[in-house]
Motif scaffolding. Structure first.
Motif, PDB file in Angstrom:
ATOM      1  N   GLY A 183       0.820  -1.203   0.000  1.00 59.22           N
ATOM      2  CA  GLY A 183       0.000   0.000   0.000  1.00 59.22           C
ATOM      3  C   GLY A 183       0.853   1.251   0.000  1.00 59.22           C
ATOM      4  O   GLY A 183       2.034   1.215  -0.348  1.00 59.22           O
ATOM      5  N   CYS A 184       0.250   2.358   0.412  1.00 57.71           N
ATOM      6  CA  CYS A 184       0.908   3.663   0.391  1.00 57.71           C
ATOM      7  C   CYS A 184       0.726   4.354   1.741  1.00 57.71           C
ATOM      8  O   CYS A 184      -0.212   4.058   2.485  1.00 57.71           O
ATOM      9  CB  CYS A 184       0.320   4.567  -0.697  1.00 57.71           C
ATOM     10  SG  CYS A 184       0.030   3.750  -2.284  1.00 57.71           S
ATOM     11  N   TYR A 185       1.616   5.288   2.018  1.00 60.05           N
ATOM     12  CA  TYR A 185       1.522   6.063   3.251  1.00 60.05           C
ATOM     13  C   TYR A 185       0.280   6.939   3.242  1.00 60.05           C
ATOM     14  O   TYR A 185      -0.053   7.566   2.228  1.00 60.05           O
ATOM     15  CB  TYR A 185       2.769   6.916   3.416  1.00 60.05           C
ATOM     16  CG  TYR A 185       2.712   7.851   4.605  1.00 60.05           C
ATOM     17  CD1 TYR A 185       2.866   7.373   5.901  1.00 60.05           C
ATOM     18  CD2 TYR A 185       2.491   9.215   4.422  1.00 60.05           C
ATOM     19  CE1 TYR A 185       2.800   8.220   6.991  1.00 60.05           C
ATOM     20  CE2 TYR A 185       2.431  10.084   5.515  1.00 60.05           C
ATOM     21  CZ  TYR A 185       2.585   9.577   6.792  1.00 60.05           C
ATOM     22  OH  TYR A 185       2.521  10.421   7.870  1.00 60.05           O
ATOM     23  N   SER A 186      -0.427   6.969   4.364  1.00 56.61           N
ATOM     24  CA  SER A 186      -1.587   7.833   4.573  1.00 56.61           C
ATOM     25  C   SER A 186      -2.613   7.611   3.454  1.00 56.61           C
ATOM     26  O   SER A 186      -2.936   6.485   3.126  1.00 56.61           O
ATOM     27  CB  SER A 186      -1.139   9.296   4.660  1.00 56.61           C
ATOM     28  OG  SER A 186      -2.200  10.130   5.028  1.00 56.61           O
ATOM     29  N   SER A 187      -3.107   8.697   2.856  1.00 51.35           N
ATOM     30  CA  SER A 187      -4.113   8.592   1.796  1.00 51.35           C
ATOM     31  C   SER A 187      -3.509   8.825   0.416  1.00 51.35           C
ATOM     32  O   SER A 187      -4.239   9.031  -0.556  1.00 51.35           O
ATOM     33  CB  SER A 187      -5.234   9.602   2.034  1.00 51.35           C
ATOM     34  OG  SER A 187      -4.718  10.929   2.067  1.00 51.35           O
ATOM     35  N   GLY A 188      -2.184   8.792   0.316  1.00 54.81           N
ATOM     36  CA  GLY A 188      -1.513   9.075  -0.936  1.00 54.81           C
ATOM     37  C   GLY A 188      -1.589   7.931  -1.931  1.00 54.81           C
ATOM     38  O   GLY A 188      -2.142   6.864  -1.664  1.00 54.81           O
ATOM     39  N   SER A 189      -1.010   8.172  -3.107  1.00 55.35           N
ATOM     40  CA  SER A 189      -0.944   7.187  -4.181  1.00 55.35           C
ATOM     41  C   SER A 189       0.500   6.753  -4.385  1.00 55.35           C
ATOM     42  O   SER A 189       1.436   7.521  -4.135  1.00 55.35           O
ATOM     43  CB  SER A 189      -1.490   7.767  -5.492  1.00 55.35           C
ATOM     44  OG  SER A 189      -2.842   8.155  -5.346  1.00 55.35           O
ATOM     45  N   CYS A 190       0.685   5.524  -4.858  1.00 49.43           N
ATOM     46  CA  CYS A 190       2.034   5.021  -5.100  1.00 49.43           C
ATOM     47  C   CYS A 190       1.987   3.826  -6.032  1.00 49.43           C
ATOM     48  O   CYS A 190       0.940   3.225  -6.246  1.00 49.43           O
ATOM     49  CB  CYS A 190       2.727   4.641  -3.787  1.00 49.43           C
ATOM     50  SG  CYS A 190       1.929   3.260  -2.896  1.00 49.43           S
ATOM     51  N   THR A 191       3.128   3.492  -6.596  1.00 48.51           N
ATOM     52  CA  THR A 191       3.285   2.282  -7.383  1.00 48.51           C
ATOM     53  C   THR A 191       4.566   1.605  -6.944  1.00 48.51           C
ATOM     54  O   THR A 191       5.468   2.243  -6.401  1.00 48.51           O
ATOM     55  CB  THR A 191       3.361   2.580  -8.892  1.00 48.51           C
ATOM     56  OG1 THR A 191       4.552   3.334  -9.168  1.00 48.51           O
ATOM     57  CG2 THR A 191       2.146   3.367  -9.356  1.00 48.51           C
ATOM     58  N   ALA A 192       4.657   0.298  -7.184  1.00 50.66           N
ATOM     59  CA  ALA A 192       5.866  -0.412  -6.764  1.00 50.66           C
ATOM     60  C   ALA A 192       5.981  -1.749  -7.463  1.00 50.66           C
ATOM     61  O   ALA A 192       4.986  -2.335  -7.892  1.00 50.66           O
ATOM     62  CB  ALA A 192       5.867  -0.624  -5.253  1.00 50.66           C
ATOM     63  N   THR A 193       7.214  -2.206  -7.578  1.00 53.45           N
ATOM     64  CA  THR A 193       7.505  -3.607  -7.833  1.00 53.45           C
ATOM     65  C   THR A 193       8.031  -4.174  -6.522  1.00 53.45           C
ATOM     66  O   THR A 193       9.102  -3.779  -6.058  1.00 53.45           O
ATOM     67  CB  THR A 193       8.547  -3.788  -8.939  1.00 53.45           C
ATOM     68  OG1 THR A 193       8.036  -3.269 -10.167  1.00 53.45           O
ATOM     69  CG2 THR A 193       8.880  -5.268  -9.124  1.00 53.45           C
ATOM     70  N   VAL A 194       7.249  -5.043  -5.903  1.00 50.17           N
ATOM     71  CA  VAL A 194       7.638  -5.669  -4.641  1.00 50.17           C
ATOM     72  C   VAL A 194       8.481  -6.903  -4.956  1.00 50.17           C
ATOM     73  O   VAL A 194       8.076  -7.750  -5.754  1.00 50.17           O
ATOM     74  CB  VAL A 194       6.399  -6.085  -3.828  1.00 50.17           C
ATOM     75  CG1 VAL A 194       6.824  -6.782  -2.532  1.00 50.17           C
ATOM     76  CG2 VAL A 194       5.522  -4.881  -3.533  1.00 50.17           C
ATOM     77  N   VAL A 195       9.637  -6.986  -4.343  1.00 49.12           N
ATOM     78  CA  VAL A 195      10.495  -8.164  -4.490  1.00 49.12           C
ATOM     79  C   VAL A 195      10.603  -8.840  -3.136  1.00 49.12           C
ATOM     80  O   VAL A 195      10.790  -8.171  -2.120  1.00 49.12           O
ATOM     81  CB  VAL A 195      11.895  -7.775  -5.005  1.00 49.12           C
ATOM     82  CG1 VAL A 195      12.830  -8.980  -4.997  1.00 49.12           C
ATOM     83  CG2 VAL A 195      11.802  -7.196  -6.415  1.00 49.12           C
TER      84      VAL A 195
END
Length: 247
Positions: free
Chosen positions: A124-136
């Protein structure tokens, strides 16, 4: 019960009703020489620190295995925005969580199991923000504790930045490295620890309870060869014994 079974067979997370709205991409597994690794991508927003609307992945672990989950610090891990990771155990209890790691807004956590089962990564993302990721993620079995020592004598090391006396040690991700000169010197020693990418991960000057000897510890995020560098405070001279343990 049927829903839980279907989620497990599909190898995806089955979180709260809010989390069910976020469909994760399927993780990919490959075998490395020293660990089992995998990854998945996610894009999320308004997750309330990874408590809702998360993108999940289930990973099967056995007793005694250590899993490192990260959006930074391992090959292939990437992120934009401020990511947040949580690890949930087979009984639905949170086992580990992390917000900021790797010197930025990425996330990284490590956990060693005491029992086997299906563990759920929640991205997920901090607080109410938006984010993207490649989780390894990286899975490894922690070997038995090891340790050793070596004597050294040095001068003009500029606080262990030159002319140091070094020792290489092999470490598996999730192991804790402890290094000390506390027990065998009264001189002003200085210790530094470098990771597999030749980047400093820990350092200490006066870390013992008395005197000017040094002590440091670091929990590894990656497997590989770490290097202890022993020197002296400032441009002075010193000698002693470096003792190290990996567990």
């Amino acid at each position: 019960m049927i829903g839980t079974l279907l989620c497990t067979l599909a190898f995806v997370g089955c979180g709260s009703p809010e989390e069910a709205n976020a469909v994760p991409e399927q993780g990919t597994l490959s075998v490395n020489a020293s660990a089992l690794t995998g990854s998945y991508n996610y894009s999320a927003s308004n997750t309330n620190n990874a408590h809702q609307n998360t993108v999940n992945q289930v990973v099967a672990l056995t007793e005694g295995e250590t899993i490192t989950v990260t959006t930074c610090g391992l090959p292939g891990a990437t992120y934009t925005g401020d990511t947040y990771l949580r690890l949930i155990g087979p009984l639905g209890v949170q086992l580990a969580a992390n917000d900021d790691a790797c010197g930025g807004a990425g996330s990284s956590l490590t956990f060693t199991t005491s029992g086997g089962g299906n563990f759920e990564i929640r991205g997920g993302c901090y607080s109410s923000g938006s984010c993207t990721a490649t989780v390894v993620w990286q899975i490894s079995s922690i070997p038995p504790p090891t340790g050793g020592s070596y004597t050294f004598s040095a001068t003009n090391t500029n606080s262990a930045q030159q002319n140091t006396v070094n020792q290489n040690i092999s470490v598996v991700a999730g192991q804790k490295i402890s290094v000390s000169t506390c027990d065998d010197t009264t001189d002003d020693t200085y210790l530094r620890l470098y990771g597999p990418s030749a980047t400093q991960v820990a350092a200490n000057d006066n870390g013992c309870f008395i005197g000017s000897a040094s002590r440091l510890s670091f929990t590894s995020l990656t497997s590989g060869t770490y290097q202890i560098r022993a020197g002296c405070g400032y441009s002075g001279s010193c000698s002693g014994k470096v003792t190290w343990t990996v567990e």
